[in-house]
Design an enzyme around this catalytic site. Structure first.
Site, PDB file in Angstrom:
ATOM      1  N   HIS A 177       8.199 -30.871  10.297  1.00 41.99           N
ATOM      2  CA  HIS A 177       7.562 -29.591   9.949  1.00 41.99           C
ATOM      3  C   HIS A 177       6.490 -29.795   8.880  1.00 41.99           C
ATOM      4  O   HIS A 177       5.471 -29.106   8.867  1.00 41.99           O
ATOM      5  CB  HIS A 177       8.615 -28.586   9.476  1.00 41.99           C
ATOM      6  CG  HIS A 177       9.662 -28.352  10.516  1.00 41.99           C
ATOM      7  ND1 HIS A 177       9.375 -27.778  11.732  1.00 41.99           N
ATOM      8  CD2 HIS A 177      10.979 -28.681  10.549  1.00 41.99           C
ATOM      9  CE1 HIS A 177      10.474 -27.734  12.467  1.00 41.99           C
ATOM     10  NE2 HIS A 177      11.457 -28.284  11.771  1.00 41.99           N
ATOM     11  N   ASP A 203       0.872  -1.172   0.000  1.00 37.06           N
ATOM     12  CA  ASP A 203       0.000   0.000   0.000  1.00 37.06           C
ATOM     13  C   ASP A 203       0.916   1.232   0.000  1.00 37.06           C
ATOM     14  O   ASP A 203       2.137   1.111  -0.164  1.00 37.06           O
ATOM     15  CB  ASP A 203      -0.982  -0.033   1.188  1.00 37.06           C
ATOM     16  CG  ASP A 203      -0.287   0.109   2.541  1.00 37.06           C
ATOM     17  OD1 ASP A 203       0.963   0.160   2.581  1.00 37.06           O
ATOM     18  OD2 ASP A 203      -0.999   0.157   3.558  1.00 37.06           O
ATOM     19  N   HIS A 212      11.049 -23.848   8.601  1.00 36.68           N
ATOM     20  CA  HIS A 212      10.063 -24.560   9.417  1.00 36.68           C
ATOM     21  C   HIS A 212       8.629 -24.395   8.911  1.00 36.68           C
ATOM     22  O   HIS A 212       7.811 -25.289   9.095  1.00 36.68           O
ATOM     23  CB  HIS A 212      10.114 -24.079  10.871  1.00 36.68           C
ATOM     24  CG  HIS A 212      11.321 -24.579  11.616  1.00 36.68           C
ATOM     25  ND1 HIS A 212      11.451 -24.484  12.973  1.00 36.68           N
ATOM     26  CD2 HIS A 212      12.459 -25.185  11.163  1.00 36.68           C
ATOM     27  CE1 HIS A 212      12.619 -25.008  13.357  1.00 36.68           C
ATOM     28  NE2 HIS A 212      13.254 -25.437  12.267  1.00 36.68           N
ATOM     29  N   GLY A 227      -1.773  -5.937   8.531  1.00 41.54           N
ATOM     30  CA  GLY A 227      -2.957  -6.056   7.671  1.00 41.54           C
ATOM     31  C   GLY A 227      -2.717  -7.006   6.506  1.00 41.54           C
ATOM     32  O   GLY A 227      -3.548  -7.880   6.214  1.00 41.54           O
ATOM     33  N   THR A 282       2.760  -1.722   8.963  1.00 43.03           N
ATOM     34  CA  THR A 282       3.256  -2.645   9.994  1.00 43.03           C
ATOM     35  C   THR A 282       3.481  -4.058   9.469  1.00 43.03           C
ATOM     36  O   THR A 282       4.136  -4.866  10.121  1.00 43.03           O
ATOM     37  CB  THR A 282       2.220  -2.767  11.131  1.00 43.03           C
ATOM     38  OG1 THR A 282       0.988  -3.227  10.554  1.00 43.03           O
ATOM     39  CG2 THR A 282       1.998  -1.434  11.826  1.00 43.03           C
ATOM     40  N   CYS A 318       3.130  -3.383   4.003  1.00 41.11           N
ATOM     41  CA  CYS A 318       2.250  -2.280   4.395  1.00 41.11           C
ATOM     42  C   CYS A 318       2.962  -1.562   5.541  1.00 41.11           C
ATOM     43  O   CYS A 318       4.159  -1.784   5.737  1.00 41.11           O
ATOM     44  CB  CYS A 318       0.835  -2.751   4.736  1.00 41.11           C
ATOM     45  SG  CYS A 318       0.687  -3.889   6.134  1.00 41.11           S
TER      46      CYS A 318
HETATM   47  C1  RB5 Z   1      -1.962   2.395   6.688  1.00 38.30           C
HETATM   48  O1  RB5 Z   1      -1.994   3.583   7.404  1.00 38.30           O
HETATM   49  C2  RB5 Z   1      -1.686   1.223   7.608  1.00 38.30           C
HETATM   50  O2  RB5 Z   1      -2.765   0.999   8.434  1.00 38.30           O
HETATM   51  C3  RB5 Z   1      -1.362  -0.019   6.803  1.00 38.30           C
HETATM   52  O3  RB5 Z   1      -0.268   0.255   5.996  1.00 38.30           O
HETATM   53  C4  RB5 Z   1      -0.989  -1.261   7.586  1.00 38.30           C
HETATM   54  O4  RB5 Z   1      -0.023  -0.983   8.535  1.00 38.30           O
HETATM   55  C5  RB5 Z   1      -2.094  -2.069   8.106  1.00 38.30           C
HETATM   56  O5  RB5 Z   1      -1.918  -3.116   8.736  1.00 38.30           O
END
Ligand code: RB5
Length: 152
Positions: free
Chosen positions: A136, A11, A101, A73, A70, A68
């Protein structure tokens, strides 16, 4: 040997990291399928993660990389797909284990969490690692059984 093919998508929050990883992959001779996003306008990560996970799920590409902010998502959505084993990694050891694994076929990285140097190293480690099979495989078979029940 056939050229390794890897699909990559992000994203807006992962765009810069995606572009860097794409350059890295091309530099080591990997065929890259870039599935967007292509500018930093705010988007919904499922719009880019779903098409990539679908291609991996159908075996159209053997491996994928999702980025993304973090990585959370993208990993949640990717693991909804049959045959997908997506691993969110933040360190090199986990990146290696994800293959050895867990036979992860999608690597997920948080573009706002790790630096580019570490991300490249994690990606290379995952590409070079080999699934160990054995016990595994038995564990993965149990997950596949669950998947079969859920996808009836
Ligand atoms: C976008 O702001 C952020 O929520 C997305 O990139 C991601 O981290 C979602 O898990």
């Amino acid at each position: 040997m056939d050229k390794l093919k890897i699909a990559i998508a992000s994203d807006h929050a992962g765009l810069e990291m995606k572009e860097d990883l794409k350059e890295f992959l091309l530099g080591i001779g990997v065929e890259v399928v870039d599935m967007g996003v292509n500018d930093d306008k705010s988007v919904d990560y499922p719009d880019y993660g779903i098409p990539l996970a679908d291609r991996v799920s159908k075996g159209e590409v053997p491996k994928g990389v999702l980025v993304c902010g973090t990585g959370i998502g993208m990993s949640i959505l990717a693991n909804k797909f049959k045959n997908v084993r997506a691993a969110l990694v933040n360190d090199v050891f986990t990146a290696r284990m994800a293959k050895e694994h867990n036979d992860a076929n999608i690597l997920v990285i948080g573009g706002r969490i790790v630096g580019k140097g570490l991300a490249r190293e994690m990606l290379k480690t995952w590409i070079d690692a080999r699934f160990e099979g054995g016990r595994h495989q038995t564990r993965l078979d149990k997950i596949t059984e669950l998947e079969k029940k859920n996808h009836k």
